[in-house]
Write an enzyme that holds these catalytic residues in place. Sequence first.
Site, PDB file in Angstrom:
ATOM      1  N   ASP A 273      48.652  34.570  43.667  1.00  0.00           N
ATOM      2  CA  ASP A 273      49.324  33.873  42.570  1.00  0.00           C
ATOM      3  C   ASP A 273      49.628  34.873  41.462  1.00  0.00           C
ATOM      4  O   ASP A 273      49.010  35.941  41.370  1.00  0.00           O
ATOM      5  CB  ASP A 273      48.467  32.722  42.046  1.00  0.00           C
ATOM      6  CG  ASP A 273      47.238  33.195  41.280  1.00  0.00           C
ATOM      7  OD1 ASP A 273      46.445  33.952  41.883  1.00  0.00           O
ATOM      8  OD2 ASP A 273      47.063  32.821  40.104  1.00  0.00           O
TER       9      ASP A 273
ATOM     10  N   GLU B 161      43.978  32.664  40.559  1.00  0.00           N
ATOM     11  CA  GLU B 161      43.225  33.568  39.681  1.00  0.00           C
ATOM     12  C   GLU B 161      43.816  33.605  38.281  1.00  0.00           C
ATOM     13  O   GLU B 161      43.090  33.610  37.287  1.00  0.00           O
ATOM     14  CB  GLU B 161      43.208  34.974  40.289  1.00  0.00           C
ATOM     15  CG  GLU B 161      42.222  35.939  39.622  1.00  0.00           C
ATOM     16  CD  GLU B 161      42.799  36.648  38.396  1.00  0.00           C
ATOM     17  OE1 GLU B 161      42.011  37.176  37.587  1.00  0.00           O
ATOM     18  OE2 GLU B 161      44.040  36.657  38.234  1.00  0.00           O
TER      19      GLU B 161
END
Length: 454
Positions: free
Chosen positions: A92, A156
């Site tokens: 991500d 994250e």
Amino acid sequence: MTAHPISETVASLMPRAKAELTELVAFQSVADPAVFPKSECEAAAAWVADALHAEGFQDVALLDTPDGTQSVYGFLPGPAGAPTVLLYAHYDVQPPLDESAWISPPFELTERNGRWFGRGAADCKGGFVMHLLALRALKANGGVPVSVKVIAEGSEEQGTGGLEQYAQAHPELLAADTVVIGDTGNFRVGLPTVTSTLRGMTMLRVQLDTLEGNLHSGQFGGAAPDALAAMIQLLASLRAEDGTTTVDGLTTDAKWDGLQYPEEEFRKDAKIIDGVELISTGTVADRIWARPAVTVIGIDCPPVVGATPSVQASARAQISLRVPPGMDAGEATKLLTAHLRAHTPWGARVSVEQVGQGQPFRADITSPAYTAMADAMRIAYPGQEMQSSGMGGSIPLCNALSELYPEAEILLIGLSEPEAQIHAVNESVSPEELERLSVAEALFLQNYAASKKA
């Protein structure tokens, strides 16, 4: 001097690495469905899973984590009795911010001035490609000498803790002798660096309400309490005049003992405008690695375009507080919340919501794994000795892993050196760093396996 076979193999694999990073960067994998469709993250996760399958990983799985995102797991068995190494990255990315400020499209990997530009190129899709390069180089030079687990996180950057919660519920899944977190970076390009500390983080949203609705500023302004003005005053209470963080009860005078960050280099890396001063006191390393730092990262208020002459009834802000090692993030959250409530002016109605939290981390750089990495980096970076530095960012998973597996050694390396401009517009990765760190990781795995046999 003859090149090391691992170095030669990685060099030959770089065109493939660029092609793969191009594919991976193209996914708009921001783990916030309010910004980009969830399907973009799902497609990126599927790409990572396919890449692990292609490398012979077993038990490849898309893990549905409690925050509604997916982490990708795979296991590559090594020789009998070999240690297990967990390799971490996240797929991500941060939102691209103002896309018009990018010189090239943020989700198209573009080569320019010897670097590859694109959101996630360094943080941290490049980290996943680094792991692939290291493993491929080992396969071409006698095989992978350890058992390998790979975990690629899907949230994250949001700090929502999905993977930490999943790992705590399935403690056997990520168990390893050593963990390599591929999500930090060298102190600067060409200087091999391991990260020894990370600041933790807490994220709060605060809302102030003063009126039942907006009012005409000519008719009521001057006596009616303005929620936006109250918010400005409240946020100002979080910093002293010199910019030092001033949250009631937080210590702000800690010192950094280690590699220093010259002020002129910091000014250049941070692209500070001429004539603008740095904030706070102490060395740069003190300020960014050893002390708490508050940042207002967003405010909800009327935009300038289309603004009306009104007294505002409500205002909202999002506040990030970076928490250094030695300070508990939960306690820092309590202190920040109490500070916001205590400093809200004019009796405004205040609500505080916690939206993210992660503990700081300190690694043991005297462990055998660090010796193996130092030896590897001498070959990957000829003439250079491995350095250790702090990092102001947060990787909450580090603490979860250290608590779950207290005997495991945790190393932090990666591609996010200052020129990478992670989290900003025009993020980029140095292909030379990708190549050298892939060599270092492959050699580390060889060194680490040999040390366990000795």
